[in-house]
Design a protein around this motif. Structure first.
Motif, short mmCIF file in Angstrom:
data_model
loop_
_atom_site.label_atom_id
_atom_site.label_comp_id
_atom_site.label_asym_id
_atom_site.label_seq_id
_atom_site.Cartn_x
_atom_site.Cartn_y
_atom_site.Cartn_z
N ALA A 1 -2.65 10.09 10.67
CA ALA A 1 -2.55 9.85 9.22
C ALA A 1 -1.12 10.02 8.73
O ALA A 1 -0.73 9.47 7.71
CB ALA A 1 -3.48 10.80 8.47
N GLN A 2 -0.31 10.80 9.46
CA GLN A 2 1.06 11.06 9.05
C GLN A 2 2.07 10.17 9.79
O GLN A 2 3.27 10.27 9.56
CB GLN A 2 1.44 12.53 9.29
CG GLN A 2 0.80 13.51 8.30
CD GLN A 2 -0.69 13.72 8.57
OE1 GLN A 2 -1.10 13.90 9.71
NE2 GLN A 2 -1.49 13.70 7.51
N SER A 3 1.60 9.33 10.70
CA SER A 3 2.51 8.49 11.49
C SER A 3 3.23 7.48 10.58
O SER A 3 2.58 6.76 9.83
CB SER A 3 1.74 7.74 12.58
OG SER A 3 1.20 8.64 13.51
N TRP B 1 0.51 6.06 -1.27
CA TRP B 1 0.86 5.73 0.11
C TRP B 1 1.14 4.24 0.18
O TRP B 1 0.48 3.44 -0.49
CB TRP B 1 -0.32 6.09 1.02
CG TRP B 1 -0.17 5.83 2.48
CD1 TRP B 1 0.35 6.66 3.43
CD2 TRP B 1 -0.58 4.64 3.20
NE1 TRP B 1 0.27 6.08 4.69
CE2 TRP B 1 -0.29 4.85 4.57
CE3 TRP B 1 -1.18 3.45 2.81
CZ2 TRP B 1 -0.57 3.89 5.55
CZ3 TRP B 1 -1.45 2.49 3.78
CH2 TRP B 1 -1.15 2.72 5.13
N ALA B 2 2.14 3.86 0.97
CA ALA B 2 2.49 2.45 1.08
C ALA B 2 2.73 2.08 2.53
O ALA B 2 3.14 2.92 3.35
CB ALA B 2 3.73 2.12 0.25
N ALA C 1 4.92 3.17 7.27
CA ALA C 1 4.13 3.83 6.23
C ALA C 1 4.96 4.93 5.58
O ALA C 1 5.70 5.66 6.26
CB ALA C 1 2.86 4.43 6.83
N THR C 2 4.85 5.05 4.27
CA THR C 2 5.68 6.00 3.54
C THR C 2 4.95 6.57 2.32
O THR C 2 4.06 5.93 1.76
CB THR C 2 6.99 5.34 3.08
OG1 THR C 2 7.81 6.29 2.38
CG2 THR C 2 6.72 4.16 2.16
N THR C 3 5.37 7.74 1.93
CA THR C 3 4.92 8.36 0.67
C THR C 3 6.11 8.75 -0.20
O THR C 3 5.95 9.47 -1.18
CB THR C 3 4.05 9.61 0.95
OG1 THR C 3 4.81 10.54 1.74
CG2 THR C 3 2.77 9.24 1.68
N SER D 1 10.52 7.42 -4.43
CA SER D 1 11.44 6.36 -4.83
C SER D 1 11.05 5.02 -4.23
O SER D 1 11.19 3.96 -4.88
CB SER D 1 12.87 6.73 -4.42
OG SER D 1 12.96 6.93 -3.01
N THR D 2 10.55 5.03 -2.99
CA THR D 2 10.10 3.79 -2.36
C THR D 2 8.84 3.27 -3.04
O THR D 2 8.71 2.06 -3.30
CB THR D 2 9.84 4.01 -0.86
OG1 THR D 2 11.06 4.42 -0.23
CG2 THR D 2 9.33 2.75 -0.20
N LEU D 3 7.90 4.16 -3.33
CA LEU D 3 6.67 3.75 -4.01
C LEU D 3 7.00 3.12 -5.36
O LEU D 3 6.43 2.08 -5.73
CB LEU D 3 5.75 4.95 -4.20
CG LEU D 3 5.18 5.59 -2.93
CD1 LEU D 3 4.39 6.83 -3.29
CD2 LEU D 3 4.28 4.60 -2.19
N LYS D 4 7.95 3.73 -6.08
CA LYS D 4 8.32 3.20 -7.39
C LYS D 4 8.95 1.82 -7.26
O LYS D 4 8.63 0.90 -8.04
CB LYS D 4 9.30 4.16 -8.08
CG LYS D 4 9.71 3.73 -9.48
CD LYS D 4 8.49 3.65 -10.42
CE LYS D 4 8.90 3.25 -11.83
NZ LYS D 4 7.73 3.13 -12.73
N ALA D 5 9.84 1.65 -6.29
CA ALA D 5 10.49 0.34 -6.10
C ALA D 5 9.46 -0.73 -5.73
O ALA D 5 9.55 -1.87 -6.20
CB ALA D 5 11.56 0.45 -5.03
#
Length: 386
Positions: A204-206, A311-312, A333-335, A338-342
């Protein structure tokens, strides 16, 4: 170095930055892509890779044997010191037969079944690792049609990310698995074993989501289904090809039934019309369940991005059978807020350039004409290959 994620939503900025990084490389450039097209961008990339090799950088280039039918001769690359080969290379004649979809009953007979299975298994990843410090990943192929400097407003819409400060080991192992596919079975298996161990622990964290083995493919597919079904606020999908396996479709319908904001952003103009026709057969089911469907209008939408709550995931995977079952993919995959907002901002921009599809609306004009509907219905039987 603190981890950083730099997003790119257009080909000009992405490839200018990538070419600059290749020009600054000191030790290694490991580059793989599905399509490496002959043209202005391909010429610039070849020149940059040869220049890096000639100043002592170890350069490896892996391209897909079917995706890169337009690739120029690799003789110049090899002469320039670039280590280059195709993934699952076959004769150009057979490549074109497969691209045209001329499968025969022989594909179901041994030993032809093994041949066609391997033929159908493609490397769809788009990834570059520079000096083990920078990782580039996304949906950008090496094609000039990504460039607005050449195609203007008709340039394709893609998404990519440059990663710094992240653990490069899984990405390097993923590259080794595909690189050694034809060169060394022992080295491929050793890398595969290490990659499976690295990614299946705390899946899940990969950050890296790649499917180089059957087990990894199933683990990440199950994780995706679980995330969609468990979504609390949103499931926002950007994909150019939407012919999902039944578990994915059911997960989306379930999420929408629970009040989750499920939005599907698809291309209006498309490079593969029949896929769009098959997708349209699902619109009534999706919209009746509460899924909002939009079609991007300015140009061909080729980006592959998914936002689920906080999560993206972005990369090379489509919502279709090919990405789920057949092809090798690479996603990140990222949380990172700043990336989620972009990604949220870009999704809103893309929706602003899209038309909403509502088959129940009296003014709906997206119904397929009888011939197209017949073709789409026939292709439903072949969706396993799409």
């Amino acid at each position: 170095m603190a981890p950083s994620e730099d997003l790119f939503f257009d080909g000009d900025s992405y490839f200018e930055a990538l070419l600059a990084s290749i020009a600054a490389a000191r030790h290694s450039v490991h580059f793989e892509t599905y399509i490496f097209e002959n043209g202005p961008l391909g010429t610039r990339m070849i020149t940059a890779l040869i220049a890096a090799a000639q100043r002592g950088v170890r350069v490896r280039l892996l391209i897909d044997g079917i995706g890169s039918l337009d690739f120029p001769s690799g003789a110049a690359l090899l002469a320039g010191g670039v280590n280059f080969h195709y993934y699952h290379p076959i004769s150009r004649f057979l490549d074109r037969i497969v691209v045209l979809g001329l499968f025969t009953p022989l594909s179901r007979m041994r030993p032809f079944k093994h041949f066609f299975d391997r033929l159908n298994h493609r490397n769809h990843r788009k990834m570059c690792i520079i000096d083990g410090l920078e990782i580039w990943i996304g949906s950008f192929n090496v094609v000039s049609r990504n460039l607005s400097s050449i195609y203007g407003s008709k340039a394709w819409r893609d998404t990519g990310v440059r990663l710094r400060g992240v653990d490069p080991m899984p990405f390097a192992l993923a590259f080794r698995v595909t690189w050694f596919d034809h060169l060394s079975l022992a080295l491929k298996r050793a890398s595969q074993k290490k990659l499976l161990r690295a990614l299946s622990t705390g899946i899940a964290q990969s950050h890296l989501r790649t499917n180089t083995s059957r087990k990894l493919r199933q683990l990440f597919f199950d994780d995706l289904i679980s995330r969609i079904r468990g979504a609390r606020t949103r499931v926002w999908i950007t994909t150019p090809y939407f012919v999902p396996p039944r578990p994915l479709l059911d997960a989306l319908l379930f999420a929408a039934s629970q009040g989750t904001d499920v939005i599907l952003l698809l291309p209006g103009p498309t490079d593969i019309p029949v896929v769009s026709w098959v997708s349209s057969l699902l619109y009534p089911t999706l919209t009746q369940a509460g899924v909002r469907v939009f079609k991007y209008q300015p140009s061909i939408l080729h980006a592959k991005c998914l936002l689920i709550d906080d999560w993206a995931r972005l990369g090379s995977s489509n919502f279709d059978f090919r990405s789920s079952i057949h092809d090798i993919e690479a996603n990140y995959a990222t949380t990172l807020p700043s990336t989620l907002k972009a990604l949220e901002v870009q999704f809103a921009v893309d929706l602003g350039n899209s038309l909403r599809i509502d088959p129940a609306s009296p003014g709906y004009r997206g119904r397929l004409r009888p011939l197209k509907r017949l073709i789409a219905s026939l292709f439903v039987s072949f969706r396993y290959w799409m």
